[in-house]
Design an enzyme around this catalytic site. Structure first.
Site, PDB file in Angstrom:
ATOM      1  N   GLU A  56     -12.058 -20.996  14.037  1.00 46.24           N
ATOM      2  CA  GLU A  56     -12.899 -20.778  12.865  1.00 46.24           C
ATOM      3  C   GLU A  56     -14.231 -20.161  13.269  1.00 46.24           C
ATOM      4  OE1 GLU A  56     -15.669 -22.735  13.393  1.00 46.24           O
ATOM      5  OE2 GLU A  56     -14.526 -23.620  15.043  1.00 46.24           O
ATOM      6  N   GLY A  71     -15.988 -23.758  19.352  1.00 44.74           N
ATOM      7  CA  GLY A  71     -15.165 -23.386  18.210  1.00 44.74           C
ATOM      8  C   GLY A  71     -14.347 -22.155  18.523  1.00 44.74           C
ATOM      9  N   GLU A  72     -14.013 -21.394  17.481  1.00 45.82           N
ATOM     10  CA  GLU A  72     -13.236 -20.147  17.595  1.00 45.82           C
ATOM     11  C   GLU A  72     -11.786 -20.363  17.979  1.00 45.82           C
ATOM     12  OE1 GLU A  72     -15.094 -17.408  20.312  1.00 45.82           O
ATOM     13  OE2 GLU A  72     -17.059 -17.550  19.352  1.00 45.82           O
ATOM     14  N   GLY A  73     -11.384 -21.604  18.283  1.00 51.30           N
ATOM     15  CA  GLY A  73     -10.049 -21.854  18.824  1.00 51.30           C
ATOM     16  C   GLY A  73     -10.023 -21.833  20.337  1.00 51.30           C
ATOM     17  N   ILE A 132     -12.981 -16.268  22.481  1.00 45.33           N
ATOM     18  CA  ILE A 132     -11.579 -16.428  22.094  1.00 45.33           C
ATOM     19  C   ILE A 132     -10.758 -15.192  22.441  1.00 45.33           C
ATOM     20  CG2 ILE A 132     -11.928 -15.665  19.688  1.00 45.33           C
ATOM     21  CD1 ILE A 132      -9.485 -18.386  21.039  1.00 45.33           C
TER      22      ILE A 132
END
EC number: 2.4.2.21
Length: 337
Positions: free
Chosen positions: A161, A302-304, A84
């Site tokens: 997240e 994930g992580e955006g 990210i």
């Protein structure tokens, strides 16, 4: 002409065959509609990454990674080393990291937003993940963080997240909010094999049986959620309230969106869905929300990261709407009569 007709006319009369920019045209229309202008702008794009731990990880084999990886990854975010970080740097997106409920004392760690409610949730295979009061605190903290970001000039926002075990939370939230059998909600998470997925499914089925007949949206979130998911729920609700465009990430963030949607169905009016995750439940979540996506490239990090990768295409949608010539301005014949 109504505003919607005026906006669609502007899109249709650009120097291109009708509809030939595909989904970009729908994105341009949606952002114009959100901002109620035929000349929308994107200001200080931001992705907020919320981190929290899950009590289930300490007692049940739902993840191949130990809980301390959540803490280690928070430090990785802060040190600029995660995916990210790379994608936000590439696309000039402002990135902030929030401790929503990590099982670690970060002290006064710089550049971390300290919003911890508790050091992780309870083991929801035994008791609700959090109290209703703590769930409300997390929701309100998410609202507060978005309000501050909005005050800094952001009008398009994504959420990411980090939380070992949070695909278990997301699967239970999905199953409950969408009334989908849990076996169709559980995936490989951070890398479980097929046998381990079957074990995880059985654990989550047992968990559902312990917490039967829960229908209130807030109680569902408190029972099965994580602090990071609850904060994202609040963040989504506030972004809608402030009329910010919401760039939705993958499976975990969409589980928070399901919670927000159960509380206020209009939140999706402000949502652009970045991608379809490779986590098996995500496509079913998207179908429930009647959502189209920008990317489908097998992401499940994930992580955006999906939101960050989709953002340049959202930019392109706004740029063509604002800068591309019309048939009239370019003196190009529109079509044969």
């Amino acid at each position: 002409m109504s505003f919607q007709e005026t906006l669609q006319h502007k899109i249709n009369t650009k120097t291109k065959p009708l509809g030939s920019l595909g989904y970009l045209e729908k994105i341009a229309f949606k952002i114009g509609q959100i901002q109620q202008t035929t000349s929308p702008t994107l200001s200080k794009p931001a992705i907020l990454v919320f981190a929290g731990d899950h009590g289930i990880v300490n007692s049940e084999p739902v993840s191949p990674f130990p809980q301390e990886v959540t803490t280690q990854m928070v430090f990785n975010f802060l040190n600029g080393g995660a995916a990210i970080n790379v994608f936000c740097k590439q696309h000039k997106i402002h990135l902030k990291v929030i401790d929503a409920g990590v099982n670690y004392d970060f002290g006064t760690t710089p550049n971390l937003i300290h919003a911890k409610i508790n050091k992780g949730t309870n083991d929801f295979s035994i008791a609700p993940a959090m109290s209703i009061e703590d769930c409300k605190k997390a929701i309100n903290k998410g609202k507060e963080i978005v309000t501050k970001q909005f005050a800094e000039g952001t009008n398009i926002i994504g959420f990411g997240e980090m939380g070992i075990g949070n695909t278990s939370s997301a699967s239970l939230l999905m199953s409950t909010y969408t009334q989908t059998d849990i076996s169709n909600c559980v995936g490989k998470g951070t890398g479980l094999n097929n046998d381990a997925v079957r074990v995880k499914t059985a654990i989550l089925k047992k968990t559902q049986n312990i917490h039967q007949n829960i229908t209130d949206p807030l109680e569902v979130l408190a029972t099965f959620g994580g602090y990071e998911i609850a904060m994202i729920t609040g963040a989504i609700l506030q972004a809608k309230e402030l009329n910010i465009t919401i760039l939705v990430d993958g499976f975990i963030v969409t589980s928070a969106l399901l919670a927000a949607h159960a509380m206020d169905a209009s939140v999706t009016d402000n949502c652009i869905f970045s991608h379809c995750s490779d986590e098996q439940g995500h496509s079913k979540m998207l179908a429930f929300l009647k959502a189209d996506v920008i990317l489908n490239i097998g992401l499940r990090l994930g992580e955006g990261t999906g939101a960050a990768l989709a953002y340049p295409l959202v930019q392109s949608a706004v740029f063509f709407l604002n800068e591309m010539a019309s048939f009239e301005s370019a003196n190009v014949t529109n079509k044969l009569s």
